[in-house]
Scaffold this motif. Sequence first.
Motif, PDB file in Angstrom:
ATOM      1  N   ILE A  28      12.356   2.938  11.613  1.00  0.00           N
ATOM      2  CA  ILE A  28      11.151   2.108  11.781  1.00  0.00           C
ATOM      3  C   ILE A  28      11.117   0.981  10.748  1.00  0.00           C
ATOM      4  N   TYR A  29      11.378   1.332   9.468  1.00  0.00           N
ATOM      5  CA  TYR A  29      11.169   0.393   8.363  1.00  0.00           C
ATOM      6  C   TYR A  29      12.433  -0.233   7.809  1.00  0.00           C
ATOM      7  N   GLY A  30      13.596   0.193   8.324  1.00  0.00           N
ATOM      8  CA  GLY A  30      14.862  -0.312   7.818  1.00  0.00           C
ATOM      9  C   GLY A  30      15.264   0.360   6.515  1.00  0.00           C
ATOM     10  N   GLY A  57       0.792  -1.219   0.000  1.00  0.00           N
ATOM     11  CA  GLY A  57       0.000   0.000   0.000  1.00  0.00           C
ATOM     12  C   GLY A  57       0.828   1.275   0.000  1.00  0.00           C
ATOM     13  N   PRO A  58       0.170   2.359   0.367  1.00  0.00           N
ATOM     14  CA  PRO A  58       0.768   3.692   0.251  1.00  0.00           C
ATOM     15  C   PRO A  58       2.082   3.880   0.985  1.00  0.00           C
ATOM     16  N   ASN A  59       2.977   4.629   0.323  1.00  0.00           N
ATOM     17  CA  ASN A  59       4.276   5.054   0.845  1.00  0.00           C
ATOM     18  C   ASN A  59       5.326   3.946   0.886  1.00  0.00           C
ATOM     19  N   LEU A  60       4.945   2.710   0.616  1.00  0.00           N
ATOM     20  CA  LEU A  60       5.920   1.619   0.666  1.00  0.00           C
ATOM     21  C   LEU A  60       6.880   1.670  -0.515  1.00  0.00           C
ATOM     22  N   ASN A  61       6.530   2.450  -1.536  1.00  0.00           N
ATOM     23  CA  ASN A  61       7.469   2.680  -2.640  1.00  0.00           C
ATOM     24  C   ASN A  61       8.680   3.489  -2.184  1.00  0.00           C
ATOM     25  N   PHE A 107       0.427  -8.246   6.560  1.00  0.00           N
ATOM     26  CA  PHE A 107       1.824  -8.035   6.951  1.00  0.00           C
ATOM     27  C   PHE A 107       2.110  -6.573   7.246  1.00  0.00           C
ATOM     28  N   HIS A 108       2.839  -6.374   8.336  1.00  0.00           N
ATOM     29  CA  HIS A 108       3.332  -5.027   8.664  1.00  0.00           C
ATOM     30  C   HIS A 108       4.820  -5.155   9.001  1.00  0.00           C
ATOM     31  N   ILE A 109       5.639  -4.324   8.428  1.00  0.00           N
ATOM     32  CA  ILE A 109       7.078  -4.364   8.696  1.00  0.00           C
ATOM     33  C   ILE A 109       7.327  -4.105  10.186  1.00  0.00           C
ATOM     34  N   SER A 110       6.648  -3.081  10.700  1.00  0.00           N
ATOM     35  CA  SER A 110       6.824  -2.701  12.110  1.00  0.00           C
ATOM     36  C   SER A 110       5.785  -3.395  12.982  1.00  0.00           C
ATOM     37  N   ASN A 111       6.059  -3.393  14.279  1.00  0.00           N
ATOM     38  CA  ASN A 111       5.071  -3.909  15.241  1.00  0.00           C
ATOM     39  C   ASN A 111       4.079  -2.775  15.508  1.00  0.00           C
ATOM     40  N   ILE A 112       2.979  -2.823  14.784  1.00  0.00           N
ATOM     41  CA  ILE A 112       2.018  -1.708  14.855  1.00  0.00           C
ATOM     42  C   ILE A 112       1.441  -1.548  16.266  1.00  0.00           C
ATOM     43  N   HIS A 113       1.516  -2.594  17.051  1.00  0.00           N
ATOM     44  CA  HIS A 113       0.908  -2.538  18.392  1.00  0.00           C
ATOM     45  C   HIS A 113       1.789  -1.810  19.409  1.00  0.00           C
ATOM     46  N   ARG A 114       3.036  -1.569  19.006  1.00  0.00           N
ATOM     47  CA  ARG A 114       3.941  -0.806  19.889  1.00  0.00           C
ATOM     48  C   ARG A 114       4.063   0.639  19.437  1.00  0.00           C
ATOM     49  N   ARG A 115       3.298   0.988  18.408  1.00  0.00           N
ATOM     50  CA  ARG A 115       3.414   2.349  17.863  1.00  0.00           C
ATOM     51  C   ARG A 115       2.268   3.221  18.351  1.00  0.00           C
ATOM     52  N   GLU A 116       2.092   4.346  17.702  1.00  0.00           N
ATOM     53  CA  GLU A 116       1.031   5.262  18.126  1.00  0.00           C
ATOM     54  C   GLU A 116      -0.328   4.579  18.037  1.00  0.00           C
ATOM     55  N   ILE A 172      -0.455  -9.214   1.919  1.00  0.00           N
ATOM     56  CA  ILE A 172      -0.788  -7.799   1.749  1.00  0.00           C
ATOM     57  C   ILE A 172      -0.293  -6.965   2.920  1.00  0.00           C
ATOM     58  N   ASN A 173       0.407  -5.873   2.574  1.00  0.00           N
ATOM     59  CA  ASN A 173       0.735  -4.834   3.530  1.00  0.00           C
ATOM     60  C   ASN A 173      -0.053  -3.605   3.102  1.00  0.00           C
ATOM     61  N   PRO A 174      -1.229  -3.396   3.669  1.00  0.00           N
ATOM     62  CA  PRO A 174      -2.047  -2.258   3.219  1.00  0.00           C
ATOM     63  C   PRO A 174      -1.532  -0.911   3.703  1.00  0.00           C
ATOM     64  N   ALA A 175      -0.475  -0.961   4.531  1.00  0.00           N
ATOM     65  CA  ALA A 175       0.147   0.252   5.089  1.00  0.00           C
ATOM     66  C   ALA A 175      -0.925   1.085   5.786  1.00  0.00           C
ATOM     67  N   GLY A 176      -0.935   2.376   5.534  1.00  0.00           N
ATOM     68  CA  GLY A 176      -1.876   3.239   6.256  1.00  0.00           C
ATOM     69  C   GLY A 176      -3.330   2.927   5.996  1.00  0.00           C
ATOM     70  N   LEU A 177      -3.618   2.246   4.878  1.00  0.00           N
ATOM     71  CA  LEU A 177      -5.017   1.896   4.583  1.00  0.00           C
ATOM     72  C   LEU A 177      -5.529   0.779   5.494  1.00  0.00           C
ATOM     73  N   SER A 178      -4.606   0.111   6.203  1.00  0.00           N
ATOM     74  CA  SER A 178      -4.997  -0.980   7.113  1.00  0.00           C
ATOM     75  C   SER A 178      -6.066  -0.548   8.109  1.00  0.00           C
ATOM     76  N   PHE A 179      -6.032   0.732   8.472  1.00  0.00           N
ATOM     77  CA  PHE A 179      -6.798   1.192   9.626  1.00  0.00           C
ATOM     78  C   PHE A 179      -8.107   1.881   9.256  1.00  0.00           C
ATOM     79  N   ARG A 180      -8.302   2.071   7.916  1.00  0.00           N
ATOM     80  CA  ARG A 180      -9.443   2.878   7.474  1.00  0.00           C
ATOM     81  C   ARG A 180     -10.200   2.274   6.288  1.00  0.00           C
TER      82      ARG A 180
HETATM   83  C1  DHK Z   1       3.410   0.568   7.015  1.00  0.00           C
HETATM   84  C2  DHK Z   1       2.845   1.812   6.983  1.00  0.00           C
HETATM   85  O1  DHK Z   1       2.975   2.612   5.928  1.00  0.00           O
HETATM   86  C3  DHK Z   1       2.143   2.344   8.154  1.00  0.00           C
HETATM   87  O2  DHK Z   1       1.071   3.216   7.808  1.00  0.00           O
HETATM   88  C4  DHK Z   1       1.637   1.232   9.036  1.00  0.00           C
HETATM   89  C5  DHK Z   1       3.138  -0.397   8.068  1.00  0.00           C
HETATM   90  C6  DHK Z   1       2.763   0.264   9.332  1.00  0.00           C
HETATM   91  C7  DHK Z   1       4.292  -1.368   8.248  1.00  0.00           C
HETATM   92  O3  DHK Z   1       4.827  -1.492   9.372  1.00  0.00           O
HETATM   93  O4  DHK Z   1       4.636  -2.009   7.238  1.00  0.00           O
HETATM   94  O5  DHK Z   1       1.120   1.707  10.153  1.00  0.00           O
END
Ligand code: DHK
Length: 143
Positions: A22-24, A9-13, A97-106, A71-79
């Motif tokens: 956060i994402y390496g 999803g968004p911004n993963l490009n 799939f989420h790269i980061s541990n979303i449960h430890r974030r905001e 699927i990593n929907p990125a920010g769309l995961s939540f909406r």
């Molecule tokens: C990626 C994003 O772009 C964020 O909006 C999610 C997710 C986390 C990830 O960890 O891959 O909150």
Amino acid sequence: MKPIYVINGPNLNRLGTREPEIYGRTTLAEIEALCRDAAGPHSVRFHQSNAEHQIVDWIHEAIDEGSGILINPAGLSFRSIPILDALKMFPGPIVEFHISNIHRREEIYHHSLMSKAATAVLAGLGPRGYGLAVTWLVEQLDG
Ligand code: DHK
């Protein structure tokens, strides 16, 4: 064999330079190579889009032509209810799939709508986790 769909999803490009703490620093192209290596004989359709409708269209394509979805929907995961509704139609295994541990974030990142449709959820493994998720999908598909 039907292909495995890997949908991002968004911004993963922007991975590689996007908030590396956060994402390496692994790029999306490197993640694609990880997925293809892990898929073995299975083919992979690897996608990324910043547009919700494009992600929904790829899920519809996977319903007709795919074996599994990562699927990593990125920010769309939540909406995104449209993405959730599309995933509910998919007959095969789905890894959210989420790269980061979303449960430890905001707090805004704590509740993913997608988990209602996912077979499995992975979060916090870092970019390398994409390969592990594909390995799991292959095991499910190959029985
Ligand atoms: C990626 C994003 O772009 C964020 O909006 C999610 C997710 C986390 C990830 O960890 O891959 O909150």
